[in-house]
Motif scaffolding. Structure first.
Motif, PDB file in Angstrom:
ATOM      1  N   ASN A   1       7.115   7.428  -1.527  1.00  0.00           N
ATOM      2  CA  ASN A   1       7.681   6.237  -0.748  1.00  0.00           C
ATOM      3  C   ASN A   1       6.387   5.455  -0.089  1.00  0.00           C
ATOM      4  O   ASN A   1       6.688   4.687   0.413  1.00  0.00           O
ATOM      5  N   GLN A   2       5.441   5.515  -0.572  1.00  0.00           N
ATOM      6  CA  GLN A   2       4.054   4.668  -0.308  1.00  0.00           C
ATOM      7  C   GLN A   2       4.416   3.309  -0.957  1.00  0.00           C
ATOM      8  O   GLN A   2       4.816   3.234  -2.034  1.00  0.00           O
ATOM      9  N   LEU A   3       4.052   2.355  -0.007  1.00  0.00           N
ATOM     10  CA  LEU A   3       4.289   1.122  -0.859  1.00  0.00           C
ATOM     11  C   LEU A   3       2.772   0.647  -1.275  1.00  0.00           C
ATOM     12  O   LEU A   3       1.860   0.581  -0.510  1.00  0.00           O
ATOM     13  N   LEU A   4       2.551   0.278  -2.480  1.00  0.00           N
ATOM     14  CA  LEU A   4       1.342  -0.141  -3.137  1.00  0.00           C
ATOM     15  C   LEU A   4       1.353  -1.406  -3.466  1.00  0.00           C
ATOM     16  O   LEU A   4       2.429  -2.172  -4.046  1.00  0.00           O
ATOM     17  N   THR A   5       0.364  -2.180  -3.360  1.00  0.00           N
ATOM     18  CA  THR A   5       0.091  -3.323  -3.716  1.00  0.00           C
ATOM     19  C   THR A   5      -0.805  -3.374  -4.917  1.00  0.00           C
ATOM     20  O   THR A   5      -1.980  -2.587  -4.893  1.00  0.00           O
TER      21      THR A   5
ATOM     22  N   GLU B   1      -6.281  -3.110  -8.879  1.00  0.00           N
ATOM     23  CA  GLU B   1      -6.644  -2.409  -7.724  1.00  0.00           C
ATOM     24  C   GLU B   1      -5.244  -1.922  -7.113  1.00  0.00           C
ATOM     25  O   GLU B   1      -4.473  -2.790  -6.832  1.00  0.00           O
ATOM     26  N   LEU B   2      -5.038  -0.720  -6.922  1.00  0.00           N
ATOM     27  CA  LEU B   2      -3.886  -0.243  -6.488  1.00  0.00           C
ATOM     28  C   LEU B   2      -4.124   0.161  -4.862  1.00  0.00           C
ATOM     29  O   LEU B   2      -5.002   1.188  -4.604  1.00  0.00           O
ATOM     30  N   ILE B   3      -3.854  -0.571  -3.955  1.00  0.00           N
ATOM     31  CA  ILE B   3      -3.970  -0.351  -2.466  1.00  0.00           C
ATOM     32  C   ILE B   3      -3.103   0.157  -1.834  1.00  0.00           C
ATOM     33  O   ILE B   3      -1.763  -0.595  -2.030  1.00  0.00           O
ATOM     34  N   CYS B   4      -2.806   0.864  -0.867  1.00  0.00           N
ATOM     35  CA  CYS B   4      -1.804   1.200  -0.094  1.00  0.00           C
ATOM     36  C   CYS B   4      -1.494   0.071   0.831  1.00  0.00           C
ATOM     37  O   CYS B   4      -2.411  -0.621   1.554  1.00  0.00           O
ATOM     38  N   ALA B   5      -0.193  -0.359   0.801  1.00  0.00           N
ATOM     39  CA  ALA B   5       0.049  -1.845   1.717  1.00  0.00           C
ATOM     40  C   ALA B   5      -0.301  -1.571   2.983  1.00  0.00           C
ATOM     41  O   ALA B   5      -0.316  -2.556   3.723  1.00  0.00           O
ATOM     42  N   ASN B   6       0.038  -0.287   3.561  1.00  0.00           N
ATOM     43  CA  ASN B   6       0.262  -0.221   5.008  1.00  0.00           C
ATOM     44  C   ASN B   6      -1.148  -0.051   5.663  1.00  0.00           C
ATOM     45  O   ASN B   6      -1.362  -0.395   6.584  1.00  0.00           O
ATOM     46  N   THR B   7      -2.027   0.742   4.852  1.00  0.00           N
ATOM     47  CA  THR B   7      -3.305   0.955   5.450  1.00  0.00           C
ATOM     48  C   THR B   7      -4.634   0.300   4.782  1.00  0.00           C
ATOM     49  O   THR B   7      -5.622   0.267   5.329  1.00  0.00           O
TER      50      THR B   7
ATOM     51  N   LEU C   1       1.502  -7.512  -7.200  1.00  0.00           N
ATOM     52  CA  LEU C   1       2.742  -7.026  -7.422  1.00  0.00           C
ATOM     53  C   LEU C   1       2.981  -5.790  -6.342  1.00  0.00           C
ATOM     54  O   LEU C   1       1.897  -4.865  -6.094  1.00  0.00           O
ATOM     55  N   GLN C   2       3.847  -5.612  -5.890  1.00  0.00           N
ATOM     56  CA  GLN C   2       4.107  -4.393  -4.842  1.00  0.00           C
ATOM     57  C   GLN C   2       5.124  -3.375  -5.384  1.00  0.00           C
ATOM     58  O   GLN C   2       6.054  -3.614  -6.209  1.00  0.00           O
ATOM     59  N   VAL C   3       4.713  -2.101  -5.536  1.00  0.00           N
ATOM     60  CA  VAL C   3       5.816  -1.106  -6.097  1.00  0.00           C
ATOM     61  C   VAL C   3       5.751   0.004  -4.927  1.00  0.00           C
ATOM     62  O   VAL C   3       4.837   0.366  -4.292  1.00  0.00           O
ATOM     63  N   THR C   4       6.879   0.648  -4.829  1.00  0.00           N
ATOM     64  CA  THR C   4       7.215   1.666  -3.921  1.00  0.00           C
ATOM     65  C   THR C   4       7.243   3.121  -4.786  1.00  0.00           C
ATOM     66  O   THR C   4       7.924   3.049  -5.730  1.00  0.00           O
ATOM     67  N   VAL C   5       6.480   3.911  -4.328  1.00  0.00           N
ATOM     68  CA  VAL C   5       6.506   5.147  -5.106  1.00  0.00           C
ATOM     69  C   VAL C   5       7.816   6.010  -5.110  1.00  0.00           C
ATOM     70  O   VAL C   5       8.078   6.374  -4.034  1.00  0.00           O
ATOM     71  N   ARG C   6       8.314   6.442  -6.228  1.00  0.00           N
ATOM     72  CA  ARG C   6       9.740   6.984  -6.268  1.00  0.00           C
ATOM     73  C   ARG C   6       9.401   8.346  -6.194  1.00  0.00           C
ATOM     74  O   ARG C   6       8.310   8.964  -6.978  1.00  0.00           O
TER      75      ARG C   6
ATOM     76  N   THR D   1       0.080  10.385 -14.589  1.00  0.00           N
ATOM     77  CA  THR D   1       0.951   9.332 -15.774  1.00  0.00           C
ATOM     78  C   THR D   1       1.663   8.244 -15.008  1.00  0.00           C
ATOM     79  O   THR D   1       1.817   7.297 -15.837  1.00  0.00           O
ATOM     80  N   SER D   2       2.100   8.371 -13.670  1.00  0.00           N
ATOM     81  CA  SER D   2       2.776   7.320 -13.138  1.00  0.00           C
ATOM     82  C   SER D   2       1.950   6.321 -12.873  1.00  0.00           C
ATOM     83  O   SER D   2       2.256   4.891 -12.803  1.00  0.00           O
ATOM     84  N   TYR D   3       0.675   6.387 -12.703  1.00  0.00           N
ATOM     85  CA  TYR D   3      -0.451   5.045 -12.341  1.00  0.00           C
ATOM     86  C   TYR D   3      -0.225   4.279 -13.664  1.00  0.00           C
ATOM     87  O   TYR D   3      -0.242   3.117 -13.563  1.00  0.00           O
ATOM     88  N   PHE D   4      -0.239   4.809 -15.013  1.00  0.00           N
ATOM     89  CA  PHE D   4      -0.021   3.923 -16.150  1.00  0.00           C
ATOM     90  C   PHE D   4       1.066   3.267 -16.221  1.00  0.00           C
ATOM     91  O   PHE D   4       1.054   2.089 -16.814  1.00  0.00           O
TER      92      PHE D   4
END
Length: 142
Positions: free
Chosen positions: A69-73, A91-97, A7-12, A25-28
């Motif tokens: 605004n980081q894209l997380l996978t 596992e939450l991974i930065c999609a760009n790096t 799943l991809q999520v963009t950090v607001r 708390t946002s991670y949960f």
């Protein structure tokens, strides 16, 4: 290589703190979203009257800083299948790096809300969970 649900999520902006980092708390919230989408991928709808899952525990380890605004996978896989419960790993991974930002886990219990007790996992669910099992870490009760 194990099958993972992704799943991809963009950090607001509202999910960050005064320092510009993702608030803990946002991670949960991200992990909850990943679990919901995982259940949907298995074919389980979100009808509360037909829902048999409860969250028994969850945790998150913060590895690297995440930002607005980081894209997380979020990769989700099964690490344990018990008689009445199973464990998911995230596992939450930065999609760009490709950098690992956080790791989480959740223990899910199969539950009969009418009887108010845990019940054995149905065979179909058990087989579905096995398709997402990480072979390196997977342990199953006999």
């Amino acid at each position: 290589m194990e099958k993972r649900h992704e799943l991809q999520v963009t950090v607001r902006f509202g999910e960050t703190d005064a320092l510009g980092h993702i608030n803990n708390t946002s991670y949960f919230i991200y992990l909850e979203e990943a679990r919901i989408r995982f259940f949907e991928a298995l074919g389980y709808g979100l009808d509360a009257k037909r829902w048999n899952f409860i969250l028994a525990s969850t945790k998150c380890d913060f590895i690297n800083q995440g930002y607005f605004n980081q894209l997380l996978t979020i990769g989700t896989y099964v690490s344990k299948i018990g008689t009445k419960s199973f464990q998911l790993e995230h596992e939450l991974i930065c999609a760009n790096t490709g950098k690992l930002i956080a790791k989480g886990s959740a223990t899910i219990v199969y539950f009969d809300f009418e009887a108010q007790k845990s019940i054995p996992l149905p065979n179909l669910l058990r087989e579905q969970l096995k398709t997402y099992a990480n072979e390196k870490q997977f342990t199953a009760e006999k």
